[in-house]
Design a protein around this motif. Sequence first.
Motif, PDB file in Angstrom:
ATOM      1  N   TYR A   1       0.857  -1.181   0.000  1.00  0.00           N
ATOM      2  CA  TYR A   1       0.000   0.000   0.000  1.00  0.00           C
ATOM      3  C   TYR A   1       0.891   1.229   0.000  1.00  0.00           C
ATOM      4  O   TYR A   1       1.994   1.193   0.552  1.00  0.00           O
ATOM      5  CB  TYR A   1      -0.884   0.010   1.254  1.00  0.00           C
ATOM      6  CG  TYR A   1      -1.990  -1.027   1.238  1.00  0.00           C
ATOM      7  CD1 TYR A   1      -3.232  -0.718   0.691  1.00  0.00           C
ATOM      8  CD2 TYR A   1      -1.794  -2.294   1.775  1.00  0.00           C
ATOM      9  CE1 TYR A   1      -4.253  -1.656   0.673  1.00  0.00           C
ATOM     10  CE2 TYR A   1      -2.814  -3.245   1.760  1.00  0.00           C
ATOM     11  CZ  TYR A   1      -4.043  -2.916   1.209  1.00  0.00           C
ATOM     12  OH  TYR A   1      -5.057  -3.842   1.197  1.00  0.00           O
ATOM     13  N   CYS A   2       0.387   2.280  -0.597  1.00  0.00           N
ATOM     14  CA  CYS A   2       1.135   3.536  -0.582  1.00  0.00           C
ATOM     15  C   CYS A   2       1.211   4.048   0.858  1.00  0.00           C
ATOM     16  O   CYS A   2       0.193   4.130   1.540  1.00  0.00           O
ATOM     17  CB  CYS A   2       0.468   4.576  -1.472  1.00  0.00           C
ATOM     18  SG  CYS A   2       1.190   6.214  -1.348  1.00  0.00           S
ATOM     19  N   SER A   3       2.413   4.384   1.287  1.00  0.00           N
ATOM     20  CA  SER A   3       2.572   4.821   2.670  1.00  0.00           C
ATOM     21  C   SER A   3       1.952   6.202   2.878  1.00  0.00           C
ATOM     22  O   SER A   3       1.749   6.630   3.995  1.00  0.00           O
ATOM     23  CB  SER A   3       4.051   4.856   3.038  1.00  0.00           C
ATOM     24  OG  SER A   3       4.724   5.701   2.134  1.00  0.00           O
ATOM     25  N   ILE A   4       1.665   6.893   1.804  1.00  0.00           N
ATOM     26  CA  ILE A   4       1.075   8.232   1.933  1.00  0.00           C
ATOM     27  C   ILE A   4      -0.459   8.171   1.825  1.00  0.00           C
ATOM     28  O   ILE A   4      -1.161   8.560   2.736  1.00  0.00           O
ATOM     29  CB  ILE A   4       1.613   9.188   0.838  1.00  0.00           C
ATOM     30  CG1 ILE A   4       3.134   9.200   0.819  1.00  0.00           C
ATOM     31  CG2 ILE A   4       1.039  10.576   1.026  1.00  0.00           C
ATOM     32  CD1 ILE A   4       3.796   9.931   1.945  1.00  0.00           C
ATOM     33  N   CYS A   5      -0.943   7.676   0.694  1.00  0.00           N
ATOM     34  CA  CYS A   5      -2.394   7.763   0.476  1.00  0.00           C
ATOM     35  C   CYS A   5      -3.110   6.429   0.708  1.00  0.00           C
ATOM     36  O   CYS A   5      -4.325   6.356   0.621  1.00  0.00           O
ATOM     37  CB  CYS A   5      -2.688   8.289  -0.925  1.00  0.00           C
ATOM     38  SG  CYS A   5      -2.328   7.095  -2.224  1.00  0.00           S
ATOM     39  N   GLU A   6      -2.368   5.385   0.962  1.00  0.00           N
ATOM     40  CA  GLU A   6      -2.923   4.080   1.329  1.00  0.00           C
ATOM     41  C   GLU A   6      -3.670   3.364   0.211  1.00  0.00           C
ATOM     42  O   GLU A   6      -4.470   2.476   0.473  1.00  0.00           O
ATOM     43  CB  GLU A   6      -3.836   4.201   2.560  1.00  0.00           C
ATOM     44  CG  GLU A   6      -3.080   4.644   3.801  1.00  0.00           C
ATOM     45  CD  GLU A   6      -3.959   4.655   5.034  1.00  0.00           C
ATOM     46  OE1 GLU A   6      -4.867   5.497   5.091  1.00  0.00           O
ATOM     47  OE2 GLU A   6      -3.751   3.801   5.914  1.00  0.00           O
ATOM     48  N   VAL A   7      -3.442   3.725  -1.050  1.00  0.00           N
ATOM     49  CA  VAL A   7      -4.017   2.897  -2.101  1.00  0.00           C
ATOM     50  C   VAL A   7      -3.099   1.692  -2.307  1.00  0.00           C
ATOM     51  O   VAL A   7      -1.913   1.731  -1.983  1.00  0.00           O
ATOM     52  CB  VAL A   7      -4.196   3.631  -3.458  1.00  0.00           C
ATOM     53  CG1 VAL A   7      -5.059   4.852  -3.314  1.00  0.00           C
ATOM     54  CG2 VAL A   7      -2.853   3.972  -4.082  1.00  0.00           C
ATOM     55  N   GLU A   8      -3.677   0.635  -2.831  1.00  0.00           N
ATOM     56  CA  GLU A   8      -2.868  -0.548  -3.091  1.00  0.00           C
ATOM     57  C   GLU A   8      -1.901  -0.244  -4.231  1.00  0.00           C
ATOM     58  O   GLU A   8      -2.272   0.392  -5.222  1.00  0.00           O
ATOM     59  CB  GLU A   8      -3.778  -1.724  -3.481  1.00  0.00           C
ATOM     60  CG  GLU A   8      -3.007  -3.022  -3.652  1.00  0.00           C
ATOM     61  CD  GLU A   8      -3.873  -4.158  -4.206  1.00  0.00           C
ATOM     62  OE1 GLU A   8      -5.102  -3.985  -4.333  1.00  0.00           O
ATOM     63  OE2 GLU A   8      -3.302  -5.215  -4.512  1.00  0.00           O
TER      64      GLU A   8
ATOM     65  N   HIS B   1       5.550   3.981  -2.204  1.00  0.00           N
ATOM     66  CA  HIS B   1       4.653   5.052  -2.628  1.00  0.00           C
ATOM     67  C   HIS B   1       3.940   4.621  -3.901  1.00  0.00           C
ATOM     68  O   HIS B   1       4.454   3.815  -4.654  1.00  0.00           O
ATOM     69  CB  HIS B   1       5.444   6.324  -2.966  1.00  0.00           C
ATOM     70  CG  HIS B   1       6.042   6.994  -1.781  1.00  0.00           C
ATOM     71  ND1 HIS B   1       6.982   6.388  -0.981  1.00  0.00           N
ATOM     72  CD2 HIS B   1       5.850   8.235  -1.267  1.00  0.00           C
ATOM     73  CE1 HIS B   1       7.333   7.232  -0.018  1.00  0.00           C
ATOM     74  NE2 HIS B   1       6.649   8.362  -0.173  1.00  0.00           N
ATOM     75  N   CYS B   2       2.777   5.208  -4.121  1.00  0.00           N
ATOM     76  CA  CYS B   2       2.170   5.050  -5.431  1.00  0.00           C
ATOM     77  C   CYS B   2       2.813   6.085  -6.356  1.00  0.00           C
ATOM     78  O   CYS B   2       3.500   6.993  -5.896  1.00  0.00           O
ATOM     79  CB  CYS B   2       0.658   5.270  -5.358  1.00  0.00           C
ATOM     80  SG  CYS B   2       0.181   6.956  -4.982  1.00  0.00           S
ATOM     81  N   GLN B   3       2.580   5.950  -7.637  1.00  0.00           N
ATOM     82  CA  GLN B   3       3.226   6.885  -8.559  1.00  0.00           C
ATOM     83  C   GLN B   3       2.816   8.331  -8.275  1.00  0.00           C
ATOM     84  O   GLN B   3       3.649   9.231  -8.281  1.00  0.00           O
ATOM     85  CB  GLN B   3       2.866   6.527 -10.007  1.00  0.00           C
ATOM     86  CG  GLN B   3       3.659   7.377 -10.971  1.00  0.00           C
ATOM     87  CD  GLN B   3       3.058   7.520 -12.351  1.00  0.00           C
ATOM     88  OE1 GLN B   3       3.717   8.001 -13.227  1.00  0.00           O
ATOM     89  NE2 GLN B   3       1.826   7.104 -12.561  1.00  0.00           N
ATOM     90  N   ASP B   4       1.525   8.525  -8.018  1.00  0.00           N
ATOM     91  CA  ASP B   4       1.046   9.892  -7.834  1.00  0.00           C
ATOM     92  C   ASP B   4       1.675  10.555  -6.622  1.00  0.00           C
ATOM     93  O   ASP B   4       2.073  11.705  -6.678  1.00  0.00           O
ATOM     94  CB  ASP B   4      -0.480   9.903  -7.736  1.00  0.00           C
ATOM     95  CG  ASP B   4      -1.122   9.447  -9.031  1.00  0.00           C
ATOM     96  OD1 ASP B   4      -0.714   9.981 -10.085  1.00  0.00           O
ATOM     97  OD2 ASP B   4      -1.992   8.568  -9.001  1.00  0.00           O
ATOM     98  N   CYS B   5       1.744   9.815  -5.536  1.00  0.00           N
ATOM     99  CA  CYS B   5       2.351  10.399  -4.340  1.00  0.00           C
ATOM    100  C   CYS B   5       3.845  10.622  -4.542  1.00  0.00           C
ATOM    101  O   CYS B   5       4.404  11.604  -4.062  1.00  0.00           O
ATOM    102  CB  CYS B   5       2.094   9.514  -3.116  1.00  0.00           C
ATOM    103  SG  CYS B   5       0.380   9.603  -2.559  1.00  0.00           S
ATOM    104  N   ALA B   6       4.484   9.707  -5.244  1.00  0.00           N
ATOM    105  CA  ALA B   6       5.907   9.880  -5.512  1.00  0.00           C
ATOM    106  C   ALA B   6       6.136  11.160  -6.308  1.00  0.00           C
ATOM    107  O   ALA B   6       7.006  11.958  -5.983  1.00  0.00           O
ATOM    108  CB  ALA B   6       6.446   8.680  -6.275  1.00  0.00           C
TER     109      ALA B   6
HETATM  110 ZN    ZN Z   1      -0.228   7.337  -2.780  1.00  0.00          ZN
END
Ligand code: ZN
Length: 1227
Positions: free
Chosen positions: A1153-1160, A1180-1185
Motif C-alpha cells: 500500500y502507498c505509505s502516503i495515500c494508502e491505495v494498493e 509510494h504510489c506513482q502519484d504520491c511519488a
Molecule cells: Zn499514494
Amino acid sequence: MKSCGVSLTTAAVAFGDEAKKMAAGKASRESEEESLSLTVEEREALGGMDSRLFGFVRLHEDGARTKTLLGKAVHCYESLILKAEGKVDSDFFCQLGHFNLLLEDYSKALSAYQRYYSLQADYWKNASFLYGLGLVYFYYNAFHWAIKAFQDVLYVDPSFCRAKEIHLRLGLMFKVNTDYKSSLKHFQLALIDCNPCTLSSAEIQFHIAHLYETQRKYHSAKEAYEQLLQMENLPAQVKATVLQQLGWMHHNMDLVGDNATKESFAIQYLQKSLEADPNSGQSWYFLGRCYSSIGKVQDAFISYRQSIDKSEASADTWCSIGVLYQQQNQPMDALQAYICAVQLDHGHAAAWMDLGTLYESCNQPQDAIKCYLNAARSKRCSNTSTLAARIKFLQNGSDSWNGGQSLSHHPVQQVYSLCLTPQKLQHLEQLRANRDNLNPAQKHQLEQLESQFVLMQQMRHKEVARGLHKSQSSCLSGPNEEQPLFSTGSAQYHQATSTGIKKSNEHLTLPSNSVPQRDADSHLSSHTATSGGQQGIIFTKESKSSKNRSLVPETSRHTGDTSNGCADVKGLTNHVHQLIADAVSSPNHGDSPDLLIADNPQLSALLIGKANDNVGTGTCDKVNSIHVAVHTKTDHSVASSPSSAISTATPSPKSTEQTSINSVTSLNSPHGGLHTVNGEGLENSQSSTKVDLPLVSHRSTSQIIPSMSVSICPSSTEVLKACRNLGKNGLSSSCILLDKCPPPRPPTSPYPPLPKDKLNPPTPSIYLENKRDAFFPPLHQFCTNPKNPVTVIRGLAGALKLDLGLFSTKTLVEANNEHIVEVRTQLLQPADENWDPTGTKKIWRCESNRSHTTIAKYAQYQASSFQESLREENEKRTQHKDHSDNESTSSENSGRRRKGPFKTIKFGTNIDLSDNKKWKLQLHELTKLPAFARVVSAGNLLSHVGHTILGMNTVQLYMKVPGSRTPGHQENNNFCSVNINIGPGDCEWFVVPEDYWGVLNDFCEKNNLNFLMSSWWPNLEDLYEANVPVYRFIQRPGDLVWINAGTVHWVQAVGWCNNIAWNVGPLTACQYKLAVERYEWNKLKSVKSPVPMVHLSWNMARNIKVSDPKLFEMIKYCLLKILKQCQTLREALVAAGKEIIWHGRTNDEPAHYCSICEVEVFNLLFVTNESNTQKTYIVHCQDCARKTSRSLENFVVLEQYKMEDLIQVYDQFTLVSDQHVSTLRWV
Ligand SMILES: [Zn+2]
C-alpha cells in the motif's frame, strides 16, 4: 497574497492543448461577427484558461488585462449562446463556467457549469469541470457537494495538477464537518505535495495542529504548534497566531504545572504573540482574560482596552469587562459593560446570563428572569435546562425578595434602551439625511436619537478608562468576596472556551455560518454540555455571525435603505422582547470580512475568500435564489483567490432581505427537493425558479465492472499492442483502450419503496439438529444467496458438538491472561435507542473512547459488572414491594421525558486470536465447522490473499457486558462474516440489506458522520420513515450469524457474553463484485481497503478455476485493466528514462500500500532512494511519488512481476465448464 509562481502564460502552455483546440475550433465555427470580436491571440490566451488557474490569476494590479479579456470572452460567449438560442456545444458552457469562475462571478459560473452538466453525459471525465464545480460549491459553503466534486476529480485523475489545493480544501471541509480523521489525512496529503496551492505549508501545518486542539488532543496540539515555531522563515502572522493559540490553550488547559505556572506560560505566549502582531485585538483580549484570572485587575483592564482599540468592539470583550467589574463590586459599571455586550451581540448567552446574575445579586429577580429568558433563547445557550430551572425558581420565589443593593433605577428595559438598536440607528441616519425637511415631531425624534447616540458613544468610549480608574479605587478597598449567586463563573467559562477556538476559527478556519457547522454544533453541544474546550466551537461558530451583527457596520450598510425605519421609537424602547425579536429577525447582512480579520489581515486574506463582490445582482436568473440566498454565509470562505480579499462591493438590498431566511442547506439539496429536503430551503425566496443544481450523484449509476461478454475480453497481446506508444508523457493513468470508469456512487433507495408493513421482515433462520444438517450443501447456498442479507443458524454449536467453553472468559483467562484487549468505553443506552449524552435527543453519532487492557482485567470487570447487576436486581425487587403502583408509573413517565445521564460501560473488542500457538485449542475447535464458514478454506477468497489480514482471515474475540455496542457498518470490502455467540448471555442484531447502504450513507452525511469511518447507531424511526427494512433478532449462545456480502448491521449485547467472528469470501460473482465496488468506493473516499483486491484477483487467476461466467468476466476484466495499467506505466517510465529495477517477490510477501495515500500499489513500487538503500522499502504510489519529486529523481522504481508472467496468467485464466466446478488448485 503572493502569486504561487504559475504565470498565466506558462499555465496556458501547460494546460492549454485540449481546451485551446476546443475553444479555438469552436469559435471558428461560430458566426463571422463573433469571431471578429475575439482576436486569434485572445482566443489562444483564453484557450488555456480554466478552473485550474483559479487562485493563481490576478485580476487586479497587473492582471487587469486578464480580467478585461475574461470579461470580453464572457460577453462574447453569452451573446453567442443567446443568438444560438442555447443550442451550442456543451463545452461552450463549461468554458463559460471557467471564465466566470476566474472572474469570481460564482452564480454565473454555477449556472454555466450546470448547463454543461445537463448536456454532457460523461461530464465526469472532465476533471477541470469537476474542479471548477467543486470550487463554486465550496464558495457557497455547500460542502457536501464540494466534497463530492473534489473527490470525483481525484478519482478520475489522481495526478490532477491541483490535487494539493483539493486536499487542502477537503481537509478544511472535513474539519468543519467534525470528520477529523479524514481532515487530517487530507491535510497531510496536501502537505507532502510540493506543487503550489493557496496556503503555505506553514499554514497547512497550523491547521493540523489546530485540528488536534479541536479534538482536545492538547498535548499533540502543543507539540505541533511548538514544532511550527521552530520553522525557519515562519511568516509573522502564522507565528502570532500559533503563539496566541498556545497562550490561550495554556490558560484553559492544564498542560503545565500549577495554576500560577500555566498562567505565566499563557501570558508569555500571548506577549510574544503581540510582539509578532501588536495589532491583534484578540491577543489583547486573551491577555486580559489571563490577567483577570490571576487577579491583576489593572493589567486586565489595560489589555481589554487595547483589545477594543485594536479591533472592532467585541461582545466577548465587553462581557469580560463586565465580569471584571462585577468582581470589583461595581455593579453599575458591570451593568453597562454587559449591556454593551448584548447590544453588540443579542445572542450572547454568556452576557445575558451574567447580566441576569447581576440583577439577581441586586435583588431584581424580575429583571434577572428576563435576562435568563434571553440567554435561554440564544442558540448558543448550552445549559438550557439549568437556566429553565433557575427561571422557574425565580418566578416562584420572587415574592420573597427583599430590598438591598439595587440597580432599580435601571431595570432591564430601561438600561437596555440606553443603547440604540440597529433600527433606531438606521432611523437616525435617515432623519439626519433629511434634516432640512423634517416636521416638528420628526425633529424631536432626531434630537432624542442624537442625544441617545452621543450617550451611547460616550458610554462605549469611556467605559474602559473609567473602569480602570474605578477599579483602582475599589482594589484599594479590597476584593469583593461576595460571588454572584449563579454561575458568573460558568458564563465566564463558556466565554473562555469559546473565544479560544474562536480566534483561530476566524482566522484560520472556515466560515462559521455554514450549516454543516451548525449540525456539528448541536452535536458538540450535546456532547460537551458540562466540560471541555469543544464547547468553544459552539460559541465560536455562531458567535462569529452575531459578532458581525455589530451596530456600526450595519448602520453604514443601511444608509439609503429605506425599510420601515420610522417604526415607533417609544414603543421599541419599552419592550425588551420587541427589541430582541427585531434584532434576531434582522438579517445578519452585517457580515463583513473586515470585521473578522481586523487584527489579522494578512493571514485571513489567505483564508477569507470573497468579500461582498458579485452579490446577487441577479443577472443570472437561473441561480438567482441560490446565490442570493447563500451569499452572506460565505464571506469567510477560504481564499478563493488572492484578489478576493480586496473586493468590497456592497450587497444589494434585495440580497440582504433574503439572506436572513435562507441557509446554505438549500444548496445541498437535490433538484426540486430544494424547498424541502433540509427543512431550511428557499420557501421565502422571491424567485420561483427552481434551481437545478448539477447533482452529480444522480446521474451516473456506478458500474465499476461493466457487464461485458467474455468475447469482448481481448487477449493480452492485443491489449499490449494497444498500450504501446501510449502515455509516453508518463503522467496520465487515463484509460484509452478501456474506457474510464465513472466515479462510484452509492445506490439510490430501491424503488418502489417497500410498504410500511414490510419493514420488519422475519429473519432467515435455519435450525440445525445434527452434524449432517450442518454439512448439507444447500445451507451454504442459502447463506450466500443475495436475497438473504443475513442468516441465523440456530443450534449450530450443539449440532456440531463445538466446545464453546474454550472461548469462555474463564478459559481465556487461564489460557492467556495477559493478552491485549481493546476497550471501548461507551454509554449504556436504553434498548435500541441512541441518545446524546445529556439524554435530550436521539442521535446517530455514538463515538466511544478507546483504550487497552488485558484479558484478565477485562474478565474481572465483566464479572464484577455481573455481580453488581445481581445486587441491583435484588435491591430493586425489595424496593418494588415497598412502592405503590402509582409511583412506578410516574417514574416511567419522567424517564420518557428525559433520558440519561447514562452509566458508562466497557466493551472488550477486537481481541486478536490469530496466534496459532497461543490459541491452538480454540482455533482447532473451529475447524469442525462446515467448510463454507471456516476461517481457512479453499473456497474462501480470503484464504487466497496469501497473507494475514487481522480480524478478517483470522479470528477475533469480543467480551461484552450488557449494552456493549458494535456500531453500524458493512464488513471490510463488503466481505461476508461469521459470528458465533459463546454466551452465556444473548446479543441483539439489527440488519439492513446491502442495497440500502446508500440510504444509510445519506443519513450519515446528514448527521455529519463518515459512513465508513465514524461510529453511528441508526435511529430506527429514521429508517422506518425512509422505508428501510430492518431485520431484528436475538442471537443465543451457540447460534451462528452469517452476514452476507455488503449487509449493514449493528449489534448490542443483551447479557454478559463473548463472541467470536471472522470474515469469509465465498467464490461468488456477487461477493467479488461488491468487494471490488467497495474497493473503488474506498479509493474515492480516501479510505484504505483492507483487502488488496488487485493482488487477490491475480492470485485467484492463478489458483482458482471459475465456472461461473459472470464471476469469470469480472475477474478477467479487472486483470485486463491492471495489465494495461502496468504496461502503460512501465512504458511511460522507460520512455522518460527512468530505470526500473527488478525486485521480485518473496512467497508470503503481503500486498503493498502507498505509505502516503494508502491505495494498493501493485507490481511497480516507488521507493525513496534512502529507504531503498536502507532496505526498509517504504512504498509510494506513482502519484504520491510525483507529488514529492516531480520527475521521480528521489525514487527508485522496483518491479515485482515480469510482464510475461502476468500475461501468461491472464491468458491461462479461462472459464471452465461445470464439471470442474469444484476443482480448486490449492496452494
Ligand atoms: Zn499514494
